[in-house]
Design a protein around this motif. Structure first.
Motif, PDB file in Angstrom:
ATOM      1  N   VAL A  47       0.841  -1.202   0.000  1.00 32.21           N
ATOM      2  CA  VAL A  47       0.000   0.000   0.000  1.00 32.21           C
ATOM      3  C   VAL A  47       0.873   1.247   0.000  1.00 32.21           C
ATOM      4  O   VAL A  47       0.608   2.202  -0.734  1.00 32.21           O
ATOM      5  CB  VAL A  47      -0.971  -0.010   1.198  1.00 32.21           C
ATOM      6  N   GLN A  48       1.942   1.226   0.789  1.00 28.78           N
ATOM      7  CA  GLN A  48       2.849   2.384   0.810  1.00 28.78           C
ATOM      8  C   GLN A  48       3.502   2.585  -0.552  1.00 28.78           C
ATOM      9  O   GLN A  48       3.631   3.719  -1.023  1.00 28.78           O
ATOM     10  CB  GLN A  48       3.913   2.195   1.892  1.00 28.78           C
ATOM     11  N   VAL A  49       3.913   1.490  -1.194  1.00 30.87           N
ATOM     12  CA  VAL A  49       4.531   1.591  -2.523  1.00 30.87           C
ATOM     13  C   VAL A  49       3.529   2.173  -3.517  1.00 30.87           C
ATOM     14  O   VAL A  49       3.863   3.058  -4.312  1.00 30.87           O
ATOM     15  CB  VAL A  49       5.042   0.210  -2.993  1.00 30.87           C
ATOM     16  N   VAL A  50       2.286   1.700  -3.466  1.00 32.25           N
ATOM     17  CA  VAL A  50       1.250   2.209  -4.375  1.00 32.25           C
ATOM     18  C   VAL A  50       1.007   3.690  -4.121  1.00 32.25           C
ATOM     19  O   VAL A  50       0.877   4.478  -5.073  1.00 32.25           O
ATOM     20  CB  VAL A  50      -0.056   1.390  -4.213  1.00 32.25           C
ATOM     21  N   GLU A  51       0.961   4.089  -2.858  1.00 35.90           N
ATOM     22  CA  GLU A  51       0.738   5.509  -2.544  1.00 35.90           C
ATOM     23  C   GLU A  51       1.883   6.363  -3.086  1.00 35.90           C
ATOM     24  O   GLU A  51       1.649   7.435  -3.654  1.00 35.90           O
ATOM     25  CB  GLU A  51       0.587   5.695  -1.033  1.00 35.90           C
ATOM     26  N   ILE A  52       3.117   5.883  -2.929  1.00 35.66           N
ATOM     27  CA  ILE A  52       4.275   6.638  -3.432  1.00 35.66           C
ATOM     28  C   ILE A  52       4.213   6.734  -4.954  1.00 35.66           C
ATOM     29  O   ILE A  52       4.420   7.809  -5.531  1.00 35.66           O
ATOM     30  CB  ILE A  52       5.595   5.984  -2.961  1.00 35.66           C
ATOM     31  N   HIS A  53       3.897   5.619  -5.614  1.00 36.27           N
ATOM     32  CA  HIS A  53       3.785   5.650  -7.081  1.00 36.27           C
ATOM     33  C   HIS A  53       2.664   6.588  -7.521  1.00 36.27           C
ATOM     34  O   HIS A  53       2.793   7.289  -8.521  1.00 36.27           O
ATOM     35  CB  HIS A  53       3.550   4.245  -7.630  1.00 36.27           C
ATOM     36  N   HIS A  54       1.570   6.581  -6.777  1.00 36.23           N
ATOM     37  CA  HIS A  54       0.457   7.470  -7.115  1.00 36.23           C
ATOM     38  C   HIS A  54       0.884   8.933  -6.996  1.00 36.23           C
ATOM     39  O   HIS A  54       0.580   9.746  -7.881  1.00 36.23           O
ATOM     40  CB  HIS A  54      -0.736   7.174  -6.202  1.00 36.23           C
ATOM     41  N   LEU A  55       1.586   9.268  -5.911  1.00 34.35           N
ATOM     42  CA  LEU A  55       2.068  10.643  -5.750  1.00 34.35           C
ATOM     43  C   LEU A  55       3.047  11.016  -6.862  1.00 34.35           C
ATOM     44  O   LEU A  55       2.988  12.123  -7.414  1.00 34.35           O
ATOM     45  CB  LEU A  55       2.733  10.810  -4.382  1.00 34.35           C
ATOM     46  N   ASN A  56       3.935  10.071  -7.217  1.00 36.20           N
ATOM     47  CA  ASN A  56       4.880  10.328  -8.316  1.00 36.20           C
ATOM     48  C   ASN A  56       4.138  10.527  -9.631  1.00 36.20           C
ATOM     49  O   ASN A  56       4.496  11.394 -10.429  1.00 36.20           O
ATOM     50  CB  ASN A  56       5.883   9.182  -8.440  1.00 36.20           C
ATOM     51  N   HIS A  57       3.112   9.719  -9.853  1.00 32.07           N
ATOM     52  CA  HIS A  57       2.321   9.857 -11.083  1.00 32.07           C
ATOM     53  C   HIS A  57       1.640  11.222 -11.133  1.00 32.07           C
ATOM     54  O   HIS A  57       1.630  11.872 -12.188  1.00 32.07           O
ATOM     55  CB  HIS A  57       1.277   8.738 -11.172  1.00 32.07           C
ATOM     56  N   GLU A  58       1.071  11.641 -10.000  1.00 27.22           N
ATOM     57  CA  GLU A  58       0.415  12.955  -9.973  1.00 27.22           C
ATOM     58  C   GLU A  58       1.417  14.068 -10.254  1.00 27.22           C
ATOM     59  O   GLU A  58       1.115  15.006 -11.001  1.00 27.22           O
ATOM     60  CB  GLU A  58      -0.259  13.182  -8.620  1.00 27.22           C
ATOM     61  N   ALA A  59       2.615  13.970  -9.665  1.00 31.53           N
ATOM     62  CA  ALA A  59       3.643  14.989  -9.901  1.00 31.53           C
ATOM     63  C   ALA A  59       4.071  14.985 -11.368  1.00 31.53           C
ATOM     64  O   ALA A  59       4.217  16.045 -11.988  1.00 31.53           O
ATOM     65  CB  ALA A  59       4.851  14.740  -8.994  1.00 31.53           C
ATOM     66  N   THR A  60       4.242  13.797 -11.933  1.00 37.04           N
ATOM     67  CA  THR A  60       4.601  13.692 -13.353  1.00 37.04           C
ATOM     68  C   THR A  60       3.511  14.282 -14.229  1.00 37.04           C
ATOM     69  O   THR A  60       3.796  14.978 -15.213  1.00 37.04           O
ATOM     70  CB  THR A  60       4.847  12.210 -13.723  1.00 37.04           C
ATOM     71  N   GLN A  61       2.268  14.014 -13.887  1.00 36.63           N
ATOM     72  CA  GLN A  61       1.139  14.550 -14.650  1.00 36.63           C
ATOM     73  C   GLN A  61       1.135  16.076 -14.602  1.00 36.63           C
ATOM     74  O   GLN A  61       0.945  16.730 -15.636  1.00 36.63           O
ATOM     75  CB  GLN A  61      -0.185  13.998 -14.091  1.00 36.63           C
TER      76      GLN A  61
END
Length: 94
Positions: A47-61
């Protein structure tokens, strides 16, 4: 008297078997709890990995959207420069 001793021995044997069964059941319960704890820990990590990837995706977007806006501004400036160049050329060679 022998019959009483046989009964006591049978009772002791059943008691020992139950104790052994309970010990085995306790072992499996402890093993299951250990596995559950490991699974819980693994799921939390995922879950922590998914949250970090989600935050990275939002920043990339957001970065991508900012780049698209900047490219549109550059394209607009290039159009303006072409129009200005055309106007200057027409003025010089007209």
């Amino acid at each position: 008297m022998t019959q009483k001793l046989d009964q006591i021995e049978a009772i002791l044997e059943r008691t020992a078997q139950r104790a052994e069964a309970n010990t085995g059941a306790m072992f499996w319960r402890k093993a299951a709890l250990c596995v559950y704890a490991q699974l819980h820990s693994t799921v939390n990590s995922l879950v922590q990995v998914v949250e970090i990837h989600h935050l990275n995706h939002e920043a990339t977007q957001r970065n991508f959207e900012a780049i698209v806006i900047e490219l549109r501004e550059i394209r607009s400036e290039i159009r303006w420069l072409r129009i200005e160049n055309q106007r200057i050329l027409e003025h010089l060679f007209a």
